[in-house]
Write an enzyme that holds these catalytic residues in place. Structure first.
Site: not given
Length: 232
Positions: A76, A87
C-alpha cells in the site's frame, strides 16, 4: 543492505534466519546489487520508502512454517498503511477495499473471522505467507518499484516453496498472481485461483473472488494432508 536474525527483530531488513540463505544469495548477485543501489539512491534523494520493514512477511513466517501462500502485488502506498504483509495494514489503520472484501469472504465462507482490524499478523504467525511480489513503494506512486529486481527474489521464494516436498496451498488472485502458477508443482500443491479481491474485479466472471470459498477449501485440504487448519 544486510539481513538480520532473531537477535534484532526490529531492524529495517530483519527476516527469519531460515530465509537468510535465499536473501544472501539474491543480494550478492547483480540484480540484488542493482536493487540496493536504486533504493540507496532514492533514500539519498530524500524519498520516503514504504514499508518500514519490507521483509516482515519473511520475519513472521519462516520457510518451514509455511502452510499457505497468498501472493499480492506491491505494498500500500499511503502513509501508515503498509507494514510488510500482502493485503494487510498496520494495526489501527482503516481497511482498504480489497482487504474489506477478503475479510468479508472469510466471514461468509467460514462463518466467522478472527481478524478484528486490518492487521493480518495472526495469519502470518500461523504459517500464511503474505508475500507481495514487489516489497517497496513510495508515497502515492503504486508499482513505482516494479521492475527494480524484487520480482527476482519473490519468484525465487515462490519457486522454492512451490517445488518443495511439503504440500502447501497457494492462493493466486488476479492475473498478476496467477502468472506465478508456472513456478509451482501443481501435482504436489493445491492452487486456488480467482479474480483479484479489489472492488473492480471481485464480482466479475468467470471466477469472482466474492463467493470463491478459498479459505474453507484451504482448511479442508490442509486437514486432508494431516495439517491443522488456519484460524482465519
Amino acid at each position: 543492505m544486510s539481513t538480520h536474525s532473531a537477535s534484532n527483530p526490529n531492524a529495517r531488513w530483519a527476516c527469519h534466519p531460515n530465509w537468510e540463505p535465499t536473501l544472501r544469495t539474491f543480494f550478492a548477485g547483480a540484480t540484488g546489487q542493482q536493487l540496493k543501489q536504486r533504493l540507496a539512491q532514492r533514500k539519498q534523494a530524500g524519498a520516503t520508502v514504504y514499508p518500514p520493514q519490507p521483509l516482515r512477511a519473511l520475519w513472521l513466517t519462516p520457510p518451514e512454517a509455511v502452510r499457505v501462500v497468498i501472493v499480492g502485488q506491491d505494498p500500500y502506498h499511503q502513509p501508515g498503511q503498509a507494514h510488510g504483509l500482502a493485503f494487510s495494514v498496520a494495526p489501527g489503520v482503516p481497511r482498504p477495499p480489497s482487504l474489506r472484501n477478503i475479510l468479508q469472504e472469510v466471514a461468509r465462507d467460514c462463518g466467522t473471522c478472527t481478524i478484528t482490524d486490518g492487521c493480518l499478523e495472526p495469519w502470518a504467525r500461523q504459517g500464511v505467507l503474505l508475500l507481495n511480489t514487489v516489497l517497496t513503494v513510495e508515497p502515492s506512486a503504486p508499482a513505482c518499484h516494479a521492475g527494480w529486481g524484487w520480482e527476482v527474489l519473490t519468484d525465487q521464494i515462490i519457486y522454492q516453496l512451490g517445488q518443495g516436498q511439503r504440500p502447501l496451498v497457494f492462493m493466486l488472485w488476479g492475473a498478476h498472481a496467477q502468472a506465478k502458477k508456472q513456478l509451482i508443482d501443481t501435482q504436489r500443491h493445491q492452487v486456488f485461483t480467482c479474480n483479484h479481491p479489489s472492488p473492480l474485479a471481485a464480482n466479475r466472471p468467470p471466477v469472482p473472488f466474492v463467493g470463491c470459498g478459498h479459505f474453507g477449501q484451504a482448511n479442508r485440504w490442509l486437514q486432508s494432508q494431516g495439517f491443522a487448519p488456519i484460524l482465519w
